[in-house]
Design an enzyme around this catalytic site. Structure first.
Site, PDB file in Angstrom:
ATOM      1  CB  CYS A  95      -4.447  -3.129   7.430  1.00 30.79           C
ATOM      2  SG  CYS A  95      -4.613  -4.402   8.481  1.00 30.79           S
ATOM      3  CG  HIS A 222      -2.048  -0.284  10.386  1.00 34.77           C
ATOM      4  ND1 HIS A 222      -3.404   0.125   9.612  1.00 34.77           N
ATOM      5  CD2 HIS A 222      -2.147  -1.363  10.460  1.00 34.77           C
ATOM      6  CE1 HIS A 222      -4.306  -0.935   9.658  1.00 34.77           C
ATOM      7  NE2 HIS A 222      -3.464  -1.789  10.432  1.00 34.77           N
ATOM      8  CD  GLU A 224      -2.937   3.642   8.803  1.00 29.47           C
ATOM      9  OE1 GLU A 224      -2.034   3.368   8.303  1.00 29.47           O
ATOM     10  OE2 GLU A 224      -3.929   2.650   9.485  1.00 29.47           O
TER      11      GLU A 224
END
Lengths: 271, 983
Positions: A95, A222, A224
């Site tokens: 990002c 993302h 994560e």
């Protein structure tokens, strides 16, 4: 030995904790290093195998996302970063981290020309911050981080993720197998620019790219934030189905964790 | 010499395209537009560095720049440039300043600066007046300026001028004495409109009544001197309604202890006593947030604030400072909690309502229209929340035309803090005598003067524009990280608090209660620009600042850490223990007041109230024949419709713990509660929700409050919340709180808070009130109007969930599943969305039986724990009909239901469909679990009313067995998503 991931923090970066957690879950050791501390002690990089630019809002996206932090790194750390990149090590920007890598010219760095700005991440076509889950197709044989991933559901959350490059650069990164992720529809077909599947208007539905070596990855979505099944928007459907089948509810959403596991095993294999 | 750098896109610019779309939605036709970001640098720069600066700003792949050179306007008819007025926070400029300082390796000198603006080129056959109105769609004259040139003028004058909005203050910088030996009229004038300046103007409201003014006069008489302006301002801030909650503290009719002590606090105390060793409250009502136990290692904190008055004037600035401000209530809790979830709640007027309002009779000061307020507020929380990296999943938007003069903007933050920090309880903090008073974060300017006293007054022509601030989330993020992630665990300070209302005057005075006094030097407070008077520095509400007490020996380490994190930290004084509040400026004492008087000198207020209930007309029309179209109309109502556009622009995934999201199921239905897993290494979660029924206040505020509490609890229970591990927060947003009737309504509502929280054994842990949400001004005809918000109580709930795999959303899961309605349905449509649709208020407002409701929620929770529930939706505004539609839309399967299965006294199908009887949950259950579920529900009313279909048909049979609704999910979804889809 566990490979060590250094997560750059400070100035509005905000995804470092979940990114560090994902790397640790995958078997790495994570360490946060404030950008100012790194400028002060440049050799901190020597001990790391993986350099991570987590997501967030460095400098509040003022003057354009990723630019201000990239300018600071260019001023203060360019030599060290280039040195790191030249070694057989990994770099990932997620990002805002991707926006920083692009501004630094570490991606796509065609002809290994690290430092030259070649692409942009422009304002989303609706010119608004957008947070939603989308689906990606993995597209690169080269990228170290993404091997073994086919399709992945994953959240995006950004205002400037609209991938842009000139025709020549697009051609080059396609030829060089540098396009890592593309936005697709639920049926697996390319989003073809259609909102919300392609959430920002990216050219050729590009969501992430790597450098020519496959060792530097930048992506808008993302991973994560997707490592638990409970993160997934279909979690409640999936859970209810499994309960009725008398099956266990898995905790980990494998495709997302795989991004981090690949990075870790890159070094494990070597040792 | 100042330089002007203009940066623009070489390729298609999405911002220009949305600008065109937006302008056209306001009714103006423009053919094309281009945008340029303009940076005006008021500093001498060598040519080479100037060029490097421009290159830092423009990515050559898609942008180019011009330095001190006009752009080519060919093909465009108008140029508009929008920039800030002097002194308004300009975050982009601050970032560029930092970048240039980093590049040059030298700091900007005093007086040098950077200012940003945006230049628009517009193509279209437009008159100047139209262009002025187009500009107004994109700027707020209160904080910004617009320059407009037609293409001829632009070319002739070689572009736009270089404008440097530098703050120039030339006031006499000293503290003035104020003479209080004046007539009662003058004393009242000082209290109401502020100290008089030499030129006869007044400085803005102190919000002190005559009794208070006299107490202050008497105090200083005893000291044989006049108060300084700073002392008066300081006392006003500390005694303000905003800080001391004077109405809740006042002796209220027969309730001598006051509403807060007798109702809210008492209920919490009683519940805690009853719960005994199961009491999970840790810190209630005392700190910046309330806190409950999360697990063995952590506490969760919660606080909900309002930022109504500033948001009426500058919606973006008001909302962003609101959200970033309430984040500091987490950071300032105990030794510092990490913000983990944001909440929001908006009460607006219909954004399609374009009737203007003015502050003055001559229509010189136009208020913002509802649409601009709505857009600005939503955007403010967008930037504040997203930039701070805090997920913002939970919220609502509520609409009523009485929010036209003043919107309500609720913002909340939940925090996570270890129970022990350095071996000590993290919620215990104490500034010691001898500690340095340290401020960290932003600098002080004239922005945000009189916020605390201003929000204690109704909005009128005297409302100061300086009350407006713009937040700087990155400055705060830096300080938040430095405190919560580093300094706290290094044990570098003894106490910390937030600078909110009243600025350092309140934060220092508040912390000094711990040590017993303070001695502070205003010359040391870092300023944004010179020229501020002492009282302004003292009460300014410039944002992103925390106050800490740092032991002397720890200062070097603390200062070093803050320097390395890019956080400005400054010693401004010392905490003392001598009972004195002392402030110095240029070597002179400008304040010397006893701590005792400052905090306890406020005269007790005596309030008398009465409450006359109104009778309203009941609708007389018969039950409509076509209830399908009625249901679709209901789904289009603003208070029922999807607000997906808000959820999508608020990051609800950051920090990686989202479980129950703001949009649920394939149909992306806005849920009523969210679940988040704040520790990545744990299965534990928190559930957050809320309840709010302003329209019930028209009938009865007691039942309004009861319904709000019941809903806040029920919404959380419906996704898997445990009613035994739940806490509540109250936010009273009242109106005209000097009128007996309004105060009577208040008393009834607070009484309900006592009765129901105690009834449910769910304690209030934090609260805030905002008592004067009235607008006084003029309508389009120049007639005087007063618009008061309906008495509004937001009840927020926070619960702890042991294992997030035991949660459920509102989407039906599988065809064939059984649809149950749990809870009783009565003819309770007073104040309901259905009656509003019919144009009536009615009288039969929903009433809550907490004994029955408590049992429902406890049984329901057990059923969830046994995994017997496939989906559940709380029945709220719009009743059963809307709940059935939403649960079907979310799951993507049709439903068939038969209302005759419900045992009820309700005689009409429409009443039954849209009654807003509380304490009801609509759930779906796998047929396999039928018996188990029904056994679990023993002792509470439940009705098997239908099943989930295998197709997209939505069919409902009425009381007489006839089909009364026959629709498709697609049609319902279209109706549900239509109203707000273009925002």
């Amino acid at each position: 030995m566990k490979p060590k991931a250094i997560h750059i923090v400070g100035y509005g970066i905000n995804c470092e904790e979940e990114t560090a957690f994902a790397f640790e879950k995958a078997g790495a050791e994570s360490k946060f290093v404030h950008i100012n501390d790194l400028i002060e002690k440049k050799n901190l990089l020597d001990e790391a195998q993986i350099l991570v630019f987590p997501g967030g809002f460095s400098y509040g996206d003022d003057t354009g996302s990723g630019k201000a932090l990239a300018n600071k790194i260019r001023n203060r750390l360019s030599e060290e970063i280039l040195k790191f990149v030249e070694k057989d090590k990994l770099v990932v920007g997620i990002c805002n981290g991707f926006q920083v890598l692009v501004s630094l010219g570490l991606l796509p760095a065609t002809n290994k020309n690290y430092g030259k700005k070649e692409v942009g991440l422009l304002y989303n076509t609706n010119a608004r911050f957008e947070c939603r889950w989308i689906r990606l197709k993995m597209n690169s044989k080269k990228c170290i981080f993404t091997q073994g991933i086919d399709e992945i559901d994953i959240p995006i959350a950004h205002g400037e993720g609209n991938f842009y490059a000139s025709k020549e650069i697009l051609k080059k990164i396609n030829q060089n197998d540098q396009v890592v992720f593309k936005y697709i529809k639920e049926n697996g077909q390319l989003a073809n620019g259609e909102f919300p599947y392609n959430p920002n208007g990216s050219l050729e539905d590009i969501a992430g790219i790597c450098d020519e070596t496959g060792r530097i990855l930048g992506m808008m979505p993302h991973p994560e934030r997707a490592i638990f099944t409970s993160n997934h928007p279909d979690y409640q459907f999936m859970k209810e189905k499994l309960i009725r089948e008398g099956k266990k509810i898995p905790e980990i959403y494998e495709p997302a964790l795989k991004v981090f596991q690949n990075a870790v095993s890159y070094f494990k294999v070597k040792v | 010499m100042a330089y002007r750098i203009e940066v623009g896109f070489k390729v298609k610019d999405a911002r220009a395209l949305t600008f065109i779309k937006r302008v056209s939605s306001f009714g103006f036709k423009i053919e094309d537009a281009r945008l340029f970001d303009v940076y005006t640098i008021d500093k001498e720069l060598p040519e080479k560095e100037l060029k490097v600066t421009a290159e830092m700003l423009a990515n050559p792949v898609y942008e180019d720049f011009k330095i001190n050179k006009a752009n080519d306007i060919k093909g465009f008819d108008w140029a508009i440039e929008i920039g800030y007025l002097p002194g308004v926070t300009d975050n982009i400029a601050s970032t560029l300043k930092e970048e240039i300082e980093d590049l040059l390796n030298e700091k900007f000198a005093g007086g040098e600066g950077i200012y940003t603006s945006r230049l628009y080129f517009i193509k279209g056959k437009l008159k100047r007046e139209q262009v002025e109105n187009i500009a107004l769609t994109s700027y707020n004259p209160l904080i910004q300026r617009a320059e407009i040139k037609d293409s001829k003028q632009y070319i002739k004058e070689k572009g736009m001028e270089i404008i440097i909005p530098k703050v120039r203050l030339s006031s006499d910088i000293k503290a003035d004495e104020v003479d209080l030996e004046v007539s009662d009229e003058e004393l009242m004038a000082i209290g109401k409109s502020g100290v008089q300046n030499a030129d006869g103007t007044r400085r803005g409201p102190l919000a002190l009544d005559l009794v208070s003014m006299k107490v202050i006069r008497e105090y200083f008489n005893k000291k044989w001197r006049k108060p300084t302006d700073l002392e008066l301002e300081s006392i006003a801030q500390t005694w303000s309604e905003h800080c001391k909650h004077t109405i809740f503290a006042a002796s209220f009719d027969e309730i001598k202890k006051g509403l807060y002590k007798e109702y809210i606090q008492k209920s919490t105390n009683e519940i805690r006593k009853r719960k005994g060793k199961d009491d999970f409250c840790v810190s209630v009502f005392t700190d910046n947030s309330g806190a409950i136990i999360f697990d063995n290692e952590y506490l969760v904190t919660d606080k909900v604030e309002t930022h109504n008055s500033p948001s009426a004037l500058d919606p973006f600035g008001g909302a962003i400072t609101g959200i970033v401000g309430v984040n500091r209530d987490a950071i300032g809790f105990g030794m510092g909690a990490k913000p983990i979830v944001n909440r929001y709640g908006y009460c607006f007027a219909d954004p399609r309502d374009e009737r203007p309002l003015y502050k003055t009779a001559d229509k010189s000061q136009k208020m913002l229209i509802p649409r601009k307020i709505m857009e600005g507020v939503i955007q403010g929380v967008n930037v504040g929340g997203n930039c701070s990296g805090i997920p913002t999943p939970q919220g609502f938007a509520y609409f009523d035309e009485r929010y036209r003069g003043k919107p309500l903007v609720f913002v909340g933050t939940i925090g996570l803090i270890p129970r022990k920090v350095n071996g000590k309880n993290s919620c215990d903090k104490c500034a010691n005598a001898g500690d340095y008073i340290v401020v960290i974060g932003g600098r002080v300017g004239a922005d945000g003067i009189h916020g605390a006293t201003f929000s204690s007054e109704a909005l009128s022509s005297g409302s100061p524009a300086t009350a407006v601030q713009i937040g700087d989330p990155i400055t705060q993020k830096k300080l938040s990280d430095a405190v919560v992630k580093e300094a706290r665990d290094m044990g570098l300070y003894n106490s910390i608090t937030d600078n909110g209302a009243g600025g350092i005057s309140c934060s220092v005075a508040e912390m000094a209660k711990e040590s017993g006094g303070f001695d502070l030097d205003l010359d040391k407070v870092p300023l944004k620009y010179p020229g501020l008077t002492p009282w302004e520095i003292w009460v300014s509400e410039s944002q992103e600042r925390m106050t800490l007490s740092v032991p002397k020996q720890k200062w070097p380490k603390f200062k070093d850490l803050m320097d390395r994190r890019g956080v400005e930290a400054t010693i401004i004084g010392t905490f003392t223990g001598d009972g004195q509040a002392i402030v110095r400026f240029k070597g002179q004492e400008v304040m010397n007041v006893d701590m005792e008087f400052l905090h306890e000198g406020l005269p007790k207020k005596f309030i008398t109230s009465k409450y006359t209930k109104e009778k309203y007309e009941e609708p007389k029309n018969p039950c409509p024949i076509n209830l399908t179209s009625v249901l679709e109309k209901m789904l289009k109502r603003l208070n029922i419709a999807s607000f997906e556009f808000i959820s999508n622009q608020y990051d609800h995934e950051v920090q990686g713990g989202s479980v129950i999201k703001p949009l649920q199921g394939k149909g992306r239905v806005n849920g009523y509660a969210s679940v988040v897993k704040p520790r990545l290494d744990s299965k534990r979660g928190i559930v957050v929700s809320q309840g709010l029924y302003p329209s019930y206040s028209d009938i009865d505020t007691y039942h309004m409050a009861a319904s709000s509490i019941d809903t806040a609890i029920r919404n959380a229970v419906s996704v898997g919340g445990n009613p035994k591990k739940m806490a509540l927060l109250d936010n009273f947003c009242w109106c005209s709180s000097n009128e007996e009737e309004r105060l009577g309504q208040l008393k009834a509502a607070v009484k309900a808070c006592y009765d129901y929280s105690l009834g449910y054994e769910i304690p209030f842990i934090s609260g805030k009130d905002s008592m004067f949400n009235d607008f006084k001004g003029f309508n389009e005809k120049g007639q005087e109007v007063k618009i008061s918000v309906p008495p509004t109580l937001l009840v927020s709930s926070l619960g702890v969930i042991d294992d997030i795999s035991y949660t459920i959303d509102c989407a039906v899961k599988e065809p064939g599943d059984l649809v149950y309605l749990v809870g009783e349905t009565k003819e309770e449509l007073g104040g309901s969305e259905y009656f509003k649709e019919l144009g009536f208020v009615g009288n039969l407002v929903p009433q809550v039986d907490f004994k029955k409701a408590k049992k429902i929620y406890e049984n329901f929770y057990q059923a969830v724990q046994k995994r017997l529930i496939a989906s559940a939706i709380s029945v709220v505004s719009g009743g059963l009909g809307v709940a059935l539609a939403k649960t079907a839309i979310a799951g993507g399967f049709g439903i068939e239901a038969d209302l005759s299965k419900i045992k009820t006294g309700v005689k009409r199908d429409d009443w039954l469909l849209f009654s807003e009887s509380q304490s009801r949950i609509l759930a779906t259950v796998s047929p396999k679990n039928k018996e188990k579920f029904e056994k679990e529900m023993a002792g509470v009313p439940f009705y098997l009313i239908g099943k989930v279909r295998n197709d997209d048909q939505f069919v409902i049979k009425g009381l007489k067995g006839k089909e009364i609704i026959n629709s498709k999910i697609n049609n319902l979804e279209k109706a549900y998503k239509e109203t707000l889809k273009n925002y």
